[in-house]
Design an enzyme around this catalytic site. Structure first.
Site, mmCIF file in Angstrom:
data_model
loop_
_atom_site.group_PDB
_atom_site.id
_atom_site.type_symbol
_atom_site.label_atom_id
_atom_site.label_comp_id
_atom_site.label_asym_id
_atom_site.label_seq_id
_atom_site.Cartn_x
_atom_site.Cartn_y
_atom_site.Cartn_z
ATOM 1 N N GLY A 166 55.404 70.133 50.372
ATOM 2 C CA GLY A 166 53.954 71.151 50.782
ATOM 3 C C GLY A 166 54.234 72.175 50.563
ATOM 4 N N SER A 168 55.606 74.884 49.584
ATOM 5 C CA SER A 168 55.917 75.738 48.679
ATOM 6 C C SER A 168 57.772 75.944 48.426
ATOM 7 C CB SER A 168 55.271 76.987 48.201
ATOM 8 O OG SER A 168 54.823 76.255 47.163
ATOM 9 N N SER A 169 58.302 74.921 48.199
ATOM 10 C CA SER A 169 59.145 75.896 47.894
ATOM 11 C C SER A 169 59.972 75.422 46.186
ATOM 12 C CB SER A 169 60.508 74.661 48.312
ATOM 13 O OG SER A 169 60.025 73.449 47.075
ATOM 14 N N ASP A 214 50.767 80.427 46.256
ATOM 15 C CA ASP A 214 51.919 80.185 46.650
ATOM 16 C C ASP A 214 52.356 81.393 46.396
ATOM 17 O OD1 ASP A 214 50.949 78.213 47.133
ATOM 18 O OD2 ASP A 214 52.575 76.852 45.288
HETATM 19 P P1 NG1 Z 1 52.441 73.268 46.498
HETATM 20 O O1 NG1 Z 1 52.226 72.228 45.757
HETATM 21 O O2 NG1 Z 1 51.547 72.613 47.962
HETATM 22 O O3 NG1 Z 1 52.980 74.333 46.504
HETATM 23 C C1 NG1 Z 1 49.345 73.777 45.088
HETATM 24 C C2 NG1 Z 1 49.761 74.479 43.746
HETATM 25 C C3 NG1 Z 1 49.023 76.321 44.812
HETATM 26 C C4 NG1 Z 1 46.912 74.804 45.159
HETATM 27 C C5 NG1 Z 1 47.805 74.389 46.212
HETATM 28 C C6 NG1 Z 1 46.306 73.646 46.617
HETATM 29 C C7 NG1 Z 1 51.998 75.527 42.884
HETATM 30 C C8 NG1 Z 1 53.229 76.088 43.040
HETATM 31 N N1 NG1 Z 1 50.960 75.343 44.015
HETATM 32 O O4 NG1 Z 1 50.248 73.781 45.898
HETATM 33 O O5 NG1 Z 1 48.612 77.353 43.997
HETATM 34 O O6 NG1 Z 1 46.721 75.017 44.350
HETATM 35 O O7 NG1 Z 1 48.689 73.327 45.373
HETATM 36 O O8 NG1 Z 1 45.643 74.600 47.340
HETATM 37 O O9 NG1 Z 1 51.516 74.018 42.090
HETATM 38 MG MG MG Z 2 55.229 73.718 45.103
#
Ligand code: NG1
Ligand code: MG
Length: 521
Positions: A166, A168-169, A214
């Site tokens: 969570g 955003s790697s 992200d």
């Molecule tokens: P995560 O899965 O935490 O990297 C995702 C989306 C974001 C945003 C958030 C929820 C990707 C790369 N990122 O983040 O754009 O929508 O969920 O706010 O999928």
């Molecule tokens: Mg991601």
């Protein structure tokens, strides 16, 4: 915050002073390993961090503004280049990972002049490099013309953002990869906005219809500030500082160790939510805006968004009184949209494909083709009411949060507990809305939030996509230890964790810097 991605001269230009001691051996290891693997030194390193989202969850792909911050953990990519041979029809990329036991090397030949192919049905770590490569090449061909010949690249990557956690790697890796490809091909100054825009679009090639939060946080962020990201009109980002408060506020990040893999669960989680909010936008538009008008195409993953509906609604009728509506503030508009959603999308139990198609005046196959063909989703009913209500109320909370942060605070000797509590209240409401309306929390994250608040956090909520992953907590400095101990005793003690996991479970994080290129001398 616009302008070129900085070229760093030393690690001091990249990390906060407290991180330097542990980063020096990590960077040295990357460079030494590169030389060992490829037989010559690297030319440069590109770097992009992970992020934690403070507020504004699951609204970026509806094109509402969000407030994330970059963290210190990042992807660093060492690179060497070789010009493509004069008669070559392909160029070669060799990608390796410092953790080679976990991430197998990849070699690929890419036909010059054509798009990089990515098989999103296979979950391979090298897909993230390919996605950055694909986006950067698209931009390079547009800039340099069809005669442009990309160079061969050798690449070694080291990432310390926990995967599936969570933070955003993925965006860290994609943006660092895209930056590496730009720099390798002679673009020593890369525009931050261009880099972010291409990374947003190209990350979708990996199989998730994601928004742009992200990548924006990863590229634009400045040390000591959160980043307020807006998506309309066009992408923009600006730094936002948290005022000094007494007691001091800390951002605590706590892992749930529930792994949420969007590539597996996309059809019932993330990608489904993108379809649901796009349906909601189309449905509200069809019912509330004048017949014959079109929802404008925009940067939403499916080409329309709730923000697009929002603008069109107030432009056309402002809820039947345009003159009055024109003077509404953004906050008032969002409150009105909450009312309108409650009146229009009345079904708590969701809508079927047939019901939505009838309102949009299309057939079910047309509906599926328009909204569900790119990435498959699995659902019989689509909860348009709950999803739209989450988006509008969350967009409102972001604006209220920003207003609080930017209101002059009388600090000095003053106790600013009340201010801290107000910020905390908004973040706690986000968690409630994610749990109840957007259904993107999970029992473990709910537990973590309850425990942490009980131990003195002003607020606790999931951060990022949810369904597992990470949580973020606003904690007064004098309560950080208590929160940590409560989580250890009441949550982590029940799990079977390695020493490394135990160490990473709860960390205090400060807003860190965004992307950079470092030239190896
Ligand atoms: P995560 O899965 O935490 O990297 C995702 C989306 C974001 C945003 C958030 C929820 C990707 C790369 N990122 O983040 O754009 O929508 O969920 O706010 O999928
Ligand atoms: Mg991601």
């Amino acid at each position: 915050m616009s302008g070129p991605v900085p070229v760093a001269k030393s690690l001091e230009d990249i990390y906060p002073p407290t991180a330097i001691a542990s980063e020096i051996p990590r960077w040295n290891n990357l460079l030494a390993k590169f030389e060992k693997e490829f037989g010559h030194p690297a030319e440069f390193i590109s770097r992009s961090p992970g992020r934690v989202n403070i507020i504004g969850e699951h609204i970026d792909y509806s094109l509402y503004s969000v407030l994330p911050m970059a963290i210190t953990a990042d992807a660093i990519i060492a690179v060497s280049t070789k010009p493509a041979a004069a008669d070559a029809t392909t160029f070669k990329v060799s990608v390796r990972n410092v953790q080679d036991g976990k991430f197998a090397p990849g070699e690929f030949d890419v036909p010059i002049g054509s798009e990089v192919e990515i098989d999103s049905t296979k979950f391979e770590w090298t897909n993230y490099f390919k996605s950055g490569l694909r986006g950067a090449l698209g931009l390079l061909y547009r800039k340099k013309g069809a005669d442009f010949r990309p160079c061969d690249m050798e690449v070694l990557m080291d990432g310390n953002v926990p995967v599936g956690g969570g933070l955003s790697s993925s965006a860290a890796f994609v943006t660092a990869s895209a930056l590496a490809v730009m720099a390798a091909n002679g673009e020593s100054t890369v525009d931050k906005k261009e880099l972010t825009e291409l990374a947003i679009v190209s990350e979708r090639a990996v199989g998730v219809n994601s928004g742009g939060m992200d990548q924006s946080a990863s590229v634009f962020s400045e040390q000591g500030s959160a980043t307020f990201v807006s998506f309309t009109p066009g992408l923009s980002a600006r730094p936002v500082k948290f005022p000094p408060t007494r007691p001091e506020l800390c951002f605590v990040i706590a892992q749930s160790f529930v792994t949420s893999n969007k590539h597996v669960t996309g059809p019932i989680h993330y990608n489904l939510r993108v379809v649901e909010v796009s349906f909601a936008a189309a449905y509200l538009h069809a019912v509330l805006n004048p017949p014959g008008t079109q929802l404008p195409e925009d940067a939403g993953p499916l080409g329309i968004s709730l923000q697009g509906f929002h603008d069109t609604f107030f432009y056309h009728n402002g809820g039947s009184d345009y003159a009055a509506a024109k003077s509404l503030t953004k906050e008032e508009e969002l409150r009105r949209l909450v009312e309108v959603t409650k009146e229009t999308l009345t079904r708590e139990d969701g809508y079927t494909r047939e019901e939505i198609a009838a309102v949009l005046q299309m057939s079910v196959p047309e509906l599926e083709q328009r909204f569900m063909a790119r990435f498959p989703v699995r659902a019989d009913r689509f909860k348009l009411r709950q999803r739209a209500l989450h988006v509008f109320t969350e967009a409102l909370r972001v604006l209220e949060f920003l207003t609080l942060l930017e209101r002059p605070l009388h600090t000095g000797a003053t106790d600013t507990t009340q201010f801290n509590q107000e910020l905390g209240r908004l973040m706690n409401e986000t968690q409630d809305s994610c749990r109840d309306l957007y259904e993107c929390s999970c029992p473990e994250l709910d537990d973590i939030c309850r425990i942490s608040r009980g131990a003195g956090a002003y607020s606790s909520r999931l951060t990022g996509a949810g369904w597992g992953g990470c949580s973020v907590h606003l904690v007064p400095a004098d309560k950080v230890q208590a929160v940590k101990e409560a989580l250890e005793q009441q949550y982590y003690a029940k799990m079977d964790l390695t020493d490394e996991q135990k160490e990473q479970a709860v960390v205090v994080s400060r807003p860190a810097r965004g992307s950079a290129v470092y030239i190896v001398e």
